[in-house]
Structures are given as C-alpha cells and as structure tokens.
Design a protein around this motif. Structure first.
Motif, PDB file in Angstrom:
ATOM      1  N   LEU A  71      -8.501   5.383   0.117  1.00  0.00           N
ATOM      2  CA  LEU A  71      -8.098   4.182  -0.609  1.00  0.00           C
ATOM      3  C   LEU A  71      -7.299   3.253   0.304  1.00  0.00           C
ATOM      4  CD1 LEU A  71      -8.089   2.814  -3.448  1.00  0.00           C
ATOM      5  CD2 LEU A  71      -5.815   3.795  -3.738  1.00  0.00           C
ATOM      6  N   SER A  72      -6.355   3.815   1.044  1.00  0.00           N
ATOM      7  CA  SER A  72      -5.554   3.001   1.963  1.00  0.00           C
ATOM      8  C   SER A  72      -6.440   2.356   3.017  1.00  0.00           C
ATOM      9  CB  SER A  72      -4.488   3.867   2.642  1.00  0.00           C
ATOM     10  OG  SER A  72      -3.605   4.431   1.696  1.00  0.00           O
ATOM     11  N   PHE A 110      -7.420   9.813  -6.329  1.00  0.00           N
ATOM     12  CA  PHE A 110      -6.196   9.241  -5.767  1.00  0.00           C
ATOM     13  C   PHE A 110      -5.059   9.300  -6.782  1.00  0.00           C
ATOM     14  CE2 PHE A 110      -3.481   5.468  -5.777  1.00  0.00           C
ATOM     15  CZ  PHE A 110      -2.880   5.550  -4.527  1.00  0.00           C
ATOM     16  N   LEU A 158       2.145   1.764  -3.426  1.00  0.00           N
ATOM     17  CA  LEU A 158       1.083   2.263  -4.297  1.00  0.00           C
ATOM     18  C   LEU A 158       0.904   3.760  -4.124  1.00  0.00           C
ATOM     19  CD1 LEU A 158      -1.222   1.632  -6.298  1.00  0.00           C
ATOM     20  CD2 LEU A 158      -2.691   1.197  -4.309  1.00  0.00           C
ATOM     21  N   CYS A 159       0.953   4.216  -2.884  1.00  0.00           N
ATOM     22  CA  CYS A 159       0.783   5.645  -2.607  1.00  0.00           C
ATOM     23  C   CYS A 159       1.967   6.472  -3.109  1.00  0.00           C
ATOM     24  CB  CYS A 159       0.596   5.872  -1.105  1.00  0.00           C
ATOM     25  SG  CYS A 159      -0.969   5.249  -0.463  1.00  0.00           S
ATOM     26  N   ARG A 160       3.105   5.818  -3.335  1.00  0.00           N
ATOM     27  CA  ARG A 160       4.292   6.528  -3.824  1.00  0.00           C
ATOM     28  C   ARG A 160       4.605   6.215  -5.287  1.00  0.00           C
ATOM     29  NH1 ARG A 160       8.553   4.732  -1.934  1.00  0.00           N
ATOM     30  NH2 ARG A 160       7.923   2.989  -0.612  1.00  0.00           N
ATOM     31  N   ARG A 205      -4.928  13.985  -1.267  1.00  0.00           N
ATOM     32  CA  ARG A 205      -4.556  13.390   0.018  1.00  0.00           C
ATOM     33  C   ARG A 205      -5.731  12.666   0.678  1.00  0.00           C
ATOM     34  NH1 ARG A 205      -1.341  16.542   4.923  1.00  0.00           N
ATOM     35  NH2 ARG A 205      -1.197  14.731   6.329  1.00  0.00           N
ATOM     36  N   VAL A 227       0.835  -1.201   0.000  1.00  0.00           N
ATOM     37  CA  VAL A 227       0.000   0.000   0.000  1.00  0.00           C
ATOM     38  C   VAL A 227       0.872   1.254   0.000  1.00  0.00           C
ATOM     39  CG1 VAL A 227      -1.717   1.317   1.303  1.00  0.00           C
ATOM     40  CG2 VAL A 227      -1.952  -1.164   1.083  1.00  0.00           C
ATOM     41  N   ASP A 228       1.952   1.215   0.768  1.00  0.00           N
ATOM     42  CA  ASP A 228       2.878   2.348   0.795  1.00  0.00           C
ATOM     43  C   ASP A 228       3.488   2.582  -0.586  1.00  0.00           C
ATOM     44  OD1 ASP A 228       4.542   4.367   2.273  1.00  0.00           O
ATOM     45  OD2 ASP A 228       6.159   3.039   1.625  1.00  0.00           O
ATOM     46  N   ARG A 270      -6.268   9.436  -0.999  1.00  0.00           N
ATOM     47  CA  ARG A 270      -5.224   8.476  -0.632  1.00  0.00           C
ATOM     48  C   ARG A 270      -5.551   7.801   0.692  1.00  0.00           C
ATOM     49  NH1 ARG A 270       0.616  10.929   0.037  1.00  0.00           N
ATOM     50  NH2 ARG A 270      -0.427  11.856   1.841  1.00  0.00           N
ATOM     51  N   GLU A 271      -6.010   8.582   1.656  1.00  0.00           N
ATOM     52  CA  GLU A 271      -6.373   8.022   2.956  1.00  0.00           C
ATOM     53  C   GLU A 271      -7.575   7.093   2.837  1.00  0.00           C
ATOM     54  OE1 GLU A 271      -6.944  11.365   5.501  1.00  0.00           O
ATOM     55  OE2 GLU A 271      -4.798  11.826   5.650  1.00  0.00           O
ATOM     56  N   GLY A 297      -3.179  12.526  -6.919  1.00  0.00           N
ATOM     57  CA  GLY A 297      -2.458  12.991  -5.737  1.00  0.00           C
ATOM     58  C   GLY A 297      -3.306  13.566  -4.631  1.00  0.00           C
TER      59      GLY A 297
END
Length: 338
Positions: A132-133, A121, A92-94, A126, A89-90, A129-130, A124
C-alpha cells in the motif's frame, strides 16, 4: 440536500485547513476515473493516464478501492492534516486498528469492490502495508509531486482569503461567500448537491447536527463540484471539503511540469539549487530533509534556506533540535506565478 446545523460552540470551532498531498492524491484518483468532469484538468489528466500505464498493478488496485463510483474511504479523516506525503503515509500505517478496519470495510459494502490485499492492510498485514505504501508513493510521484508546490500555493491562497474574511467581517460573512454551491442561513449551512437518497432512490434532505464538535473547512483542487462532509472516527471536528475555483490562466500555470519554461525561469532567477530548495520547502521540511531531497550537505541546505528566508520567501521555526521551513505568502505566490 445536506443541512449542517451549528451551535454557538460549533461556530467558535470553525477552522479553514489545507489537508495536504494525501487527500489531494485520493481525490485525484476519483477525478481521474471521471473523464467527463475534466474542464481545467486535461493538461494534468493526459500525462497522468499515460504515465499510469508504467505503474505497478497495485496502483490500479488502489484506485479501484479508494475511488470507486460509489462510496469513499476517506483517508484524510484517518490521517488528519499532513503537510508532507511521507508523513501522511506514516500516520496511515500507524492509525488505530479499529477505525482503520471500520473505514476500509466501508467501500466494499457500498461500492461492491473487492478489498483483496488492501483489506489485509487494515488487519495489520506487513506485506500489505509495504504494498500500500509503495502504491501510494508511485502514484504520488506521477500525479501529485510534480505539481504540488503550485497546488499548495493555490490552496494556501484560498485558505488565507477565507481566514481574512472571517477575521475582518466575521463567520457569517465567510460562510456566506464560501462557494456558489453552499448556502448559509444562520445557523444552518446548506449543501444542495449532496447525494442523499432513501430506499426508493429518491433524493432526501440529510440533517447533520455538529453537536459542539465544530467544523473544518478544507479547500481542495481535485474534489468534485459538490462539497462533501466527512466525520472523523474520534471527537475531532467534522470535515467539509469544498472546491477551489480555477480558471484557464490558473490551470495553465498549475499544470506546467518542472522541465517547462516557468521552472527554467525560476532557476534563472534563484539558481538551480535554490529553486529546487524552494520547491521542496513548499511541502514543509526540516533542514536535514531539505538536504536529503536535493542532494546537498546539511550545511549547504541551511545556507540556501537562510538566503530564501532573508528574501522573504521562507519562514523557519525551531522546534527542539530541528528547524522547520515553510513558505511565506510571497514564496507561495512566486511558485504559483512561474
């Protein structure tokens, strides 16, 4: 039909890799929405469907976007192999913005689904992103995490078998015996069930030339019976997902949850904390991560890992200031057997 053409350079770059829990998570969403294809998955699907009713609406949005009836946003090519869910997941976010937007724009075009906040997402946002995670974490905790040690053991066993055949008898023998739905006619690997159609809707033969980039063979539990080929956005090898075989006895072992008899037997053999440590180490972890996940001190986690290592169940490797623990074949076999 799909026909994958190998050069000598491609043949030298063939690897067998377990992609990890995020890939199985996404593929399980697709299987969850196809009740007619369950067979050995009924004991997994029933509690997952029941538990999904308590999850947030974001999980439903995620399922519709990531596993539509047509098209597939393949997170595994964006993320690559990742042993742990949190690591995937990390990553994916990066992920790089360009490939991320291109991949996330694919599903709405092919399947007619609305991306909504999930599309944000990829740009970018935020808050997206939260969300989705959080949705990925919710579904992972329900549908993948309770079974992951056994799933991982099954996939590791399949990988080890293929690597052993390749080491002993060569690439030709390994590809020839890969799966019933794959046909190896050197230098071409044929995938008969591949869904390629022309504008009139008729089936077509899709020719793919690897061109020296190589091929990663990825065994999967939740993928459909028809293997699928995915091409990463960079120059990494193409990824061919193929299904591992499963029978009734293996399915019964696979879908037992942590509170069932096999887990109690494991706790009786190793002790409750040490059995929990073995399950956590199945995902791969450092000593501090092991301590955090089972709620003990780092010193205690180190002691339990040492006992498991001396018993031949765990291997530990130091990298700079951390020690990372993974299961041996014996440890994976023990988890898969109970």
């Amino acid at each position: 039909m799909l026909r994958i053409h190998f050069t000598v350079a491609d043949a030298m770059k063939v690897r067998v890799v377990v992609l990890g829990p995020l890939a199985e998570l996404q593929l399980s969403l697709n299987r969850l929405q196809r009740p007619g294809e369950q067979r050995w998955f009924g004991r997994w699907r029933a509690p997952t469907v029941a538990g999904a009713r308590t999850l947030s609406p974001d999980v439903g949005d995620l399922a519709r976007f990531l596993a539509p009836t047509a098209g597939l946003v393949d997170l595994f090519t964006l993320v690559g192999p990742a042993e742990e869910h949190a690591e995937a997941v990390d990553r994916l976010c990066r992920a790089p913005a360009g490939p991320l937007r291109a991949e996330f724009s694919f599903a709405p075009v092919v399947a007619g689904v609305r991306s909504g906040w999930i599309g944000d997402f990829a740009h970018g946002d935020r808050a997206a992103r939260e969300r989705l995670s959080g949705a990925l974490d919710e579904y992972h905790e329900l549908a993948i995490m309770p079974y992951w040690p056994r799933i991982r053991a099954l996939l590791d066993s399949e990988r080890a078998a293929r690597v052993d055949v390749m080491a002993r008898h060569g690439l030709d023998a390994m590809l020839a015996g890969l799966a019933p739905t794959l046909h190896w006619k050197s230098p071409v690997l044929e995938v008969p069930g591949y869904l390629g159609v022309n504008r009139q809707g008729a089936g077509v033969v899709t020719e793919v030339h690897l061109g020296g980039r190589g091929l990663v063979l990825a065994p999967s539990l939740f993928t459909s019976s028809d293997p699928g080929l995915f091409t990463p956005w960079n120059d990494d090898p193409a990824v061919l997902l193929y299904p591992v075989s499963l029978d009734a006895a293996a399915a019964l072992r696979l879908w037992r949850r942590c509170d069932e008899s096999g887990e109690k037997a494991l706790a009786g053999l190793l002790g409750g904390t040490r059995a929990a440590a073995l399950r956590v180490i199945a995902d791969g972890c450092t000593t501090s991560e092991l301590a955090q996940r089972i709620g003990i001190s780092p010193g205690g986690a180190s002691q339990h890992a040492t006992v498991l290592r001396e018993a031949g169940l765990v291997v530990s490797r130091r990298h700079r200031n951390t020690v990372r623990h993974t299961l041996t074949g014996l440890g994976a076999g023990l988890l898969n057997a109970v």
